[in-house]
Design a protein around this motif. Structure first.
Motif, PDB file in Angstrom:
ATOM      1  N   VAL A 166      11.985  20.638  37.216  1.00 47.95           N
ATOM      2  CA  VAL A 166      10.874  19.680  37.219  1.00 47.95           C
ATOM      3  C   VAL A 166       9.900  20.057  38.327  1.00 47.95           C
ATOM      4  O   VAL A 166      10.195  20.874  39.183  1.00 47.95           O
ATOM      5  CB  VAL A 166      11.336  18.224  37.471  1.00 47.95           C
ATOM      6  CG1 VAL A 166      12.247  17.755  36.371  1.00 47.95           C
ATOM      7  CG2 VAL A 166      11.980  18.083  38.828  1.00 47.95           C
ATOM      8  N   TRP A 167       8.737  19.440  38.265  1.00 51.74           N
ATOM      9  CA  TRP A 167       7.739  19.628  39.318  1.00 51.74           C
ATOM     10  C   TRP A 167       7.841  18.474  40.300  1.00 51.74           C
ATOM     11  O   TRP A 167       8.009  17.321  39.912  1.00 51.74           O
ATOM     12  CB  TRP A 167       6.339  19.685  38.710  1.00 51.74           C
ATOM     13  CG  TRP A 167       6.092  20.945  37.951  1.00 51.74           C
ATOM     14  CD1 TRP A 167       6.572  21.250  36.706  1.00 51.74           C
ATOM     15  CD2 TRP A 167       5.354  22.077  38.384  1.00 51.74           C
ATOM     16  NE1 TRP A 167       6.160  22.511  36.339  1.00 51.74           N
ATOM     17  CE2 TRP A 167       5.397  23.044  37.356  1.00 51.74           C
ATOM     18  CE3 TRP A 167       4.635  22.380  39.544  1.00 51.74           C
ATOM     19  CZ2 TRP A 167       4.761  24.282  37.441  1.00 51.74           C
ATOM     20  CZ3 TRP A 167       4.008  23.610  39.624  1.00 51.74           C
ATOM     21  CH2 TRP A 167       4.082  24.548  38.584  1.00 51.74           C
ATOM     22  N   LEU A 168       7.745  18.797  41.588  1.00 52.93           N
ATOM     23  CA  LEU A 168       7.797  17.777  42.626  1.00 52.93           C
ATOM     24  C   LEU A 168       6.545  17.879  43.485  1.00 52.93           C
ATOM     25  O   LEU A 168       5.945  18.940  43.599  1.00 52.93           O
ATOM     26  CB  LEU A 168       9.002  18.011  43.538  1.00 52.93           C
ATOM     27  CG  LEU A 168      10.388  17.766  42.963  1.00 52.93           C
ATOM     28  CD1 LEU A 168      11.428  18.194  43.981  1.00 52.93           C
ATOM     29  CD2 LEU A 168      10.557  16.297  42.623  1.00 52.93           C
ATOM     30  N   ASP A 169       6.196  16.750  44.108  1.00 51.27           N
ATOM     31  CA  ASP A 169       5.154  16.793  45.125  1.00 51.27           C
ATOM     32  C   ASP A 169       5.826  17.170  46.432  1.00 51.27           C
ATOM     33  O   ASP A 169       6.720  16.464  46.909  1.00 51.27           O
ATOM     34  CB  ASP A 169       4.493  15.422  45.269  1.00 51.27           C
ATOM     35  CG  ASP A 169       3.657  15.093  44.037  1.00 51.27           C
ATOM     36  OD1 ASP A 169       3.171  16.040  43.393  1.00 51.27           O
ATOM     37  OD2 ASP A 169       3.515  13.900  43.728  1.00 51.27           O
ATOM     38  N   PHE A 170       5.416  18.271  47.007  1.00 50.20           N
ATOM     39  CA  PHE A 170       5.959  18.663  48.311  1.00 50.20           C
ATOM     40  C   PHE A 170       5.072  18.040  49.381  1.00 50.20           C
ATOM     41  O   PHE A 170       3.849  18.106  49.296  1.00 50.20           O
ATOM     42  CB  PHE A 170       5.950  20.193  48.417  1.00 50.20           C
ATOM     43  CG  PHE A 170       6.704  20.682  49.606  1.00 50.20           C
ATOM     44  CD1 PHE A 170       8.087  20.625  49.622  1.00 50.20           C
ATOM     45  CD2 PHE A 170       6.034  21.185  50.714  1.00 50.20           C
ATOM     46  CE1 PHE A 170       8.793  21.067  50.727  1.00 50.20           C
ATOM     47  CE2 PHE A 170       6.742  21.628  51.822  1.00 50.20           C
ATOM     48  CZ  PHE A 170       8.122  21.571  51.826  1.00 50.20           C
ATOM     49  N   PRO A 171       5.664  17.375  50.378  1.00 54.78           N
ATOM     50  CA  PRO A 171       4.853  16.533  51.254  1.00 54.78           C
ATOM     51  C   PRO A 171       3.853  17.261  52.157  1.00 54.78           C
ATOM     52  O   PRO A 171       2.863  16.687  52.547  1.00 54.78           O
ATOM     53  CB  PRO A 171       5.890  15.790  52.106  1.00 54.78           C
ATOM     54  CG  PRO A 171       7.171  16.509  51.920  1.00 54.78           C
ATOM     55  CD  PRO A 171       7.107  17.260  50.642  1.00 54.78           C
ATOM     56  N   GLY A 172       4.066  18.516  52.491  1.00 55.40           N
ATOM     57  CA  GLY A 172       3.166  19.168  53.449  1.00 55.40           C
ATOM     58  C   GLY A 172       3.565  18.826  54.873  1.00 55.40           C
ATOM     59  O   GLY A 172       4.230  17.819  55.126  1.00 55.40           O
ATOM     60  N   LEU A 173       3.159  19.666  55.799  1.00 59.61           N
ATOM     61  CA  LEU A 173       3.712  19.576  57.159  1.00 59.61           C
ATOM     62  C   LEU A 173       3.061  18.513  58.044  1.00 59.61           C
ATOM     63  O   LEU A 173       3.545  18.252  59.138  1.00 59.61           O
ATOM     64  CB  LEU A 173       3.638  20.949  57.832  1.00 59.61           C
ATOM     65  CG  LEU A 173       4.520  22.009  57.144  1.00 59.61           C
ATOM     66  CD1 LEU A 173       4.241  23.383  57.705  1.00 59.61           C
ATOM     67  CD2 LEU A 173       5.996  21.670  57.278  1.00 59.61           C
ATOM     68  N   PHE A 174       1.998  17.865  57.574  1.00 59.44           N
ATOM     69  CA  PHE A 174       1.552  16.657  58.269  1.00 59.44           C
ATOM     70  C   PHE A 174       2.605  15.565  58.104  1.00 59.44           C
ATOM     71  O   PHE A 174       2.782  14.707  58.954  1.00 59.44           O
ATOM     72  CB  PHE A 174       0.260  16.113  57.658  1.00 59.44           C
ATOM     73  CG  PHE A 174      -0.988  16.588  58.321  1.00 59.44           C
ATOM     74  CD1 PHE A 174      -1.104  16.599  59.701  1.00 59.44           C
ATOM     75  CD2 PHE A 174      -2.064  17.007  57.570  1.00 59.44           C
ATOM     76  CE1 PHE A 174      -2.260  17.037  60.315  1.00 59.44           C
ATOM     77  CE2 PHE A 174      -3.229  17.448  58.165  1.00 59.44           C
ATOM     78  CZ  PHE A 174      -3.326  17.467  59.536  1.00 59.44           C
ATOM     79  N   SER A 175       3.266  15.599  56.962  1.00 57.41           N
ATOM     80  CA  SER A 175       4.116  14.479  56.566  1.00 57.41           C
ATOM     81  C   SER A 175       5.596  14.792  56.647  1.00 57.41           C
ATOM     82  O   SER A 175       6.418  13.893  56.567  1.00 57.41           O
ATOM     83  CB  SER A 175       3.803  14.089  55.121  1.00 57.41           C
ATOM     84  OG  SER A 175       2.421  14.066  54.909  1.00 57.41           O
ATOM     85  N   PHE A 176       5.924  16.073  56.770  1.00 55.58           N
ATOM     86  CA  PHE A 176       7.330  16.468  56.823  1.00 55.58           C
ATOM     87  C   PHE A 176       7.510  17.433  57.981  1.00 55.58           C
ATOM     88  O   PHE A 176       6.866  18.460  58.032  1.00 55.58           O
ATOM     89  CB  PHE A 176       7.730  17.133  55.503  1.00 55.58           C
ATOM     90  CG  PHE A 176       8.855  18.125  55.637  1.00 55.58           C
ATOM     91  CD1 PHE A 176      10.099  17.719  56.107  1.00 55.58           C
ATOM     92  CD2 PHE A 176       8.678  19.458  55.323  1.00 55.58           C
ATOM     93  CE1 PHE A 176      11.126  18.638  56.257  1.00 55.58           C
ATOM     94  CE2 PHE A 176       9.702  20.383  55.456  1.00 55.58           C
ATOM     95  CZ  PHE A 176      10.934  19.964  55.930  1.00 55.58           C
TER      96      PHE A 176
END
Ligand SMILES: *[C@@H]1O[C@H](CO)[C@@H](O)[C@H](O)[C@H]1NC(C)=O
Ligand SMILES: *[C@@H]1O[C@H](CO)[C@@H](O)[C@H](O)[C@H]1NC(C)=O
Ligand SMILES: *[C@@H]1O[C@H](CO)[C@@H](O)[C@H](O)[C@H]1NC(C)=O
Length: 624
Positions: free
Chosen positions: A214-224
């Protein structure tokens, strides 16, 4: 990783509060015991910070760590000197780093606690803006941190703004504009010498997750953040349509990525998680480059979005999915002559994945696909062999194997020469320096003698010189590709396009470079800063080697390693091969002319939320 260095400067006040936690002076309470008792889901930033900062600074261990890293950086790190280059040309914006001087400085500093010492080493590793160079002690990477808001930066009516992509608090902040973060303008994070790429790393993005297809939204390093953030929370100023600017304080959600019961108090935290145990394949230290750590995170995010039991996968694209496993092929419904090959990682077993890709491509070709988008979104690299073979599925290179090979140099020391010599005669083991895995660049045949003892060169960068090997190629089995299989787009660069969100790193960067610079395939890079060229890849440069693998290489062959194991279980790695594109004399990692994509595409709210719309926009850009 988040731009820790920058946040450090702008959050001095908060950091002072956080580090006021008692250390040596007061051993009560045992903060790690409190952390161990915290229920999953209720762990706080402060509990983790207090435990991490309660470990005493150990001068003897610190000296050992500095000694090991200094020797390792001196003997194996190919970017030690080139990283000192000032005023790198656009699109690069990275500052020069003197690794050895920085290590010396850290080694001379007195630290209030152990965490701060290791944190400085982590910041040094991050300052190269290359994810091959890492420093992440296992114990201080045992928790990861998530913000409730994920961000993106769409261009709306010609203006780019940072906006809320996803709001886990369900307060209606989605698409509100983010005006301030901790009092500052939002800024980039991540691993690349191109600021536009670092901006993309900071923001949310789509990722195909092979494990569940499946496709997921990866949060990005501002958020993770994979390590302790500088501040216990993030203060936002948000401007929502038709509403006044409002403040929002985002607390970090904390997830433990070590098994329950890994420690019960400070003593066991140090002995079980920090200290180097005997090498054990099952307890590899985690860092963001580690596919297992990424997988752990993606698994957690997936469960949160879908529930552990929920089989109703929200398989994002509406395009016709023809086949999926570790890669996937789609056919656009709006433009059925256009197909998509999704390659989410280079962490692939070539022997099985190359034939699978050939079969998938034949399937969509049979259904009328004539043009193909190779979607590399979120591809952080993996196997070099796969990077060398993938372009051969599209372009027949039986005439010239060198088209899919980068000339490569290693550092050379007497110890490396001995290592290679021993490996040459050892049929049981194979290290990075095994001559039989390397090929001569003139004949493309594997070495039968030790290439590390002949044609050694001294290369000088920024006034400092070091010994490097002759240029060699990797020796990969081109026969894995079935060259009798062709498709409507075979050998035709005008029918092939690369889609990249510029996160494409390492082996992904190398493969993209073959497509673009050897075959003239155009790349569409999406995101970055508007009106500014954006790179195809983030850190294409080299292979990665950590201190444990370096030591293991010597020990396997019965040789004495030149460094001791770091006192702490750690993912301390450097780039170990200097790769050149074609006949370039500047290494790929530091060659700005090789980076910019032919096209850059803005994210809009439509393309950022909907991968079908992104594919359609890419197709229109490439084949208008
Ligand atoms: C963008 O421009 C269109 C047409 O001029 C307008 O209707 C729309 O409200 C604008 N959107 C924003 C967010 O400014
Ligand atoms: C999918 O990939 C796994 C390995 O990652 C492999 O074992 C399996 O056979 C593949 N399935 C198909 C249908 O190709
Ligand atoms: C590199 O130089 C050689 C010799 O001049 C030439 O034959 C070859 O085509 C060049 N390779 C590339 C990729 O430019």
């Amino acid at each position: 990783m988040l731009s820790l260095a920058k946040l450090l400067l702008l959050s001095t006040a908060l950091a002072a509060v956080a580090s006021a936690a008692p250390t040596q002076e007061s051993n009560y309470p045992d903060y790690c015991s409190l952390l161990a008792k915290a229920q999953p889901g209720q762990i706080t930033y402060q509990q983790v910070a207090n435990c991490y900062r309660s470990v005493d600074f150990n001068l003897k261990q610190a000296k050992e760590a500095i000694d090991t890293l200094t020797t390792f950086y001196n003997d194996a790190f190919v970017f030690r000197d080139v990283a000192m280059t000032p005023n790198l040309k656009a699109p690069f914006t990275t500052s020069p780093v003197d690794a050895i001087a920085s290590l010396k400085k850290i080694g001379q500093k007195q630290y209030k606690n152990d965490f701060d010492f290791h944190h400085d080493l982590a910041l040094l590793a991050m300052s190269f803006n290359d994810a091959h160079t890492t420093y992440a002690p296992q114990c201080y990477s045992s928790h990861i941190f998530l913000q409730p808001l994920q961000l993106y930066a769409p261009v709306i009516n010609g203006t780019q703004s940072i906006r809320v992509y996803h709001d886990a608090t369900k307060s209606g902040f989605e698409n509100c504009e983010v005006q301030r973060i901790n009092g500052e303008n939002p800024r980039e994070a991540g691993f690349s010498k191109d600021a536009g790429v670092r901006f993309n790393h900071a923001l949310a993005s789509h990722r195909y997750w092979a494990k569940t297809k499946v496709w997921l939204d990866f949060p990005g390093l501002f958020s993770f953040q994979p390590r302790l953030p500088e501040t216990p929370y993030v203060d936002y100023v948000l401007k929502c349509d038709g509403r006044y600017a409002e403040k929002f304080r985002g607390q970090w959600e904390v997830l433990s990525i070590v098994p329950d019961g890994s420690f019960t108090d400070r003593e066991s935290f140090v002995s079980n998680l920090c200290m180097h145990s005997k090498p054990d394949a099952n307890s590899q230290p985690k860092n963001v480059m580690d596919p297992n750590a990424l997988d752990t995170l993606l698994g957690m995010l997936y469960e949160r979005e879908h529930g552990e039991q929920d089989p109703s996968l929200k398989d994002l694209p509406d395009a016709k999915l023809w086949a999926s496993n570790n890669t996937a092929v789609y056919q656009l419904k709006s433009m059925p002559h256009i197909g998509v090959l999704v390659v989410p990682s280079m962490e692939m077993e070539s022997k099985t994945e190359i034939p699978a890709i050939q079969e998938y491509l034949s399937l969509i070709a049979k259904h009328g696909v004539t043009n193909i988008i190779i979607d590399m979104s979120g591809n952080f690299g993996g196997e070099e062999e796969f990077s060398a073979l993938l372009p051969g599925v599209f372009f027949d290179i039986r005439g010239d194997k060198s088209l899919h090979a980068h000339k490569t140099r290693f550092r050379v020391t007497p110890a490396i020469q001995r290592l290679a010599e021993t490996d040459l005669h050892d049929t049981e083991h194979s290290t990075y320096w095994d001559p039989t895995n390397l090929a001569d660049i003139e004949t493309f045949t594997p070495f039968k003698t030790n290439p590390f003892t002949s044609r050694v060169v001294d290369l000088t960068f920024n006034g400092r010189s070091a010994a490097f090997s002759q240029q060699v190629y990797g020796n990969y089995d081109q026969n894995i590709i079935d060259s009798s299989i062709t498709h409507p787009w075979s050998n035709d660069p005008s029918k092939i396009i690369i889609l990249t969100d510029s996160q494409c790193g390492s082996a992904c960067g190398m493969t993209s470079n073959y497509f673009v610079h050897r075959h003239g395939v155009k790349a569409v890079a999406v995101g970055g800063h508007n009106n500014t060229p954006l790179s195809v890849f983030s850190f294409p440069g080299a292979s990665v080697l950590d201190t444990d693998a370096y030591i293991d290489s010597f020990e396997q062959l019965g040789l004495k390693p030149t460094i001791q194991r770091l006192p702490y279980a750690n993912s301390a790695s450097v780039g170990v091969t200097l790769d050149y594109s074609g006949n370039d004399t500047v290494p790929l990692e530091y060659n700005p002319t090789r980076f910019p994509a032919a096209y850059r595409l803005d994210y809009t709210p439509a393309t950022a939320y909907n991968h079908d719309q992104l594919w359609a926009a890419v197709a229109k850009t490439a084949w208008k």
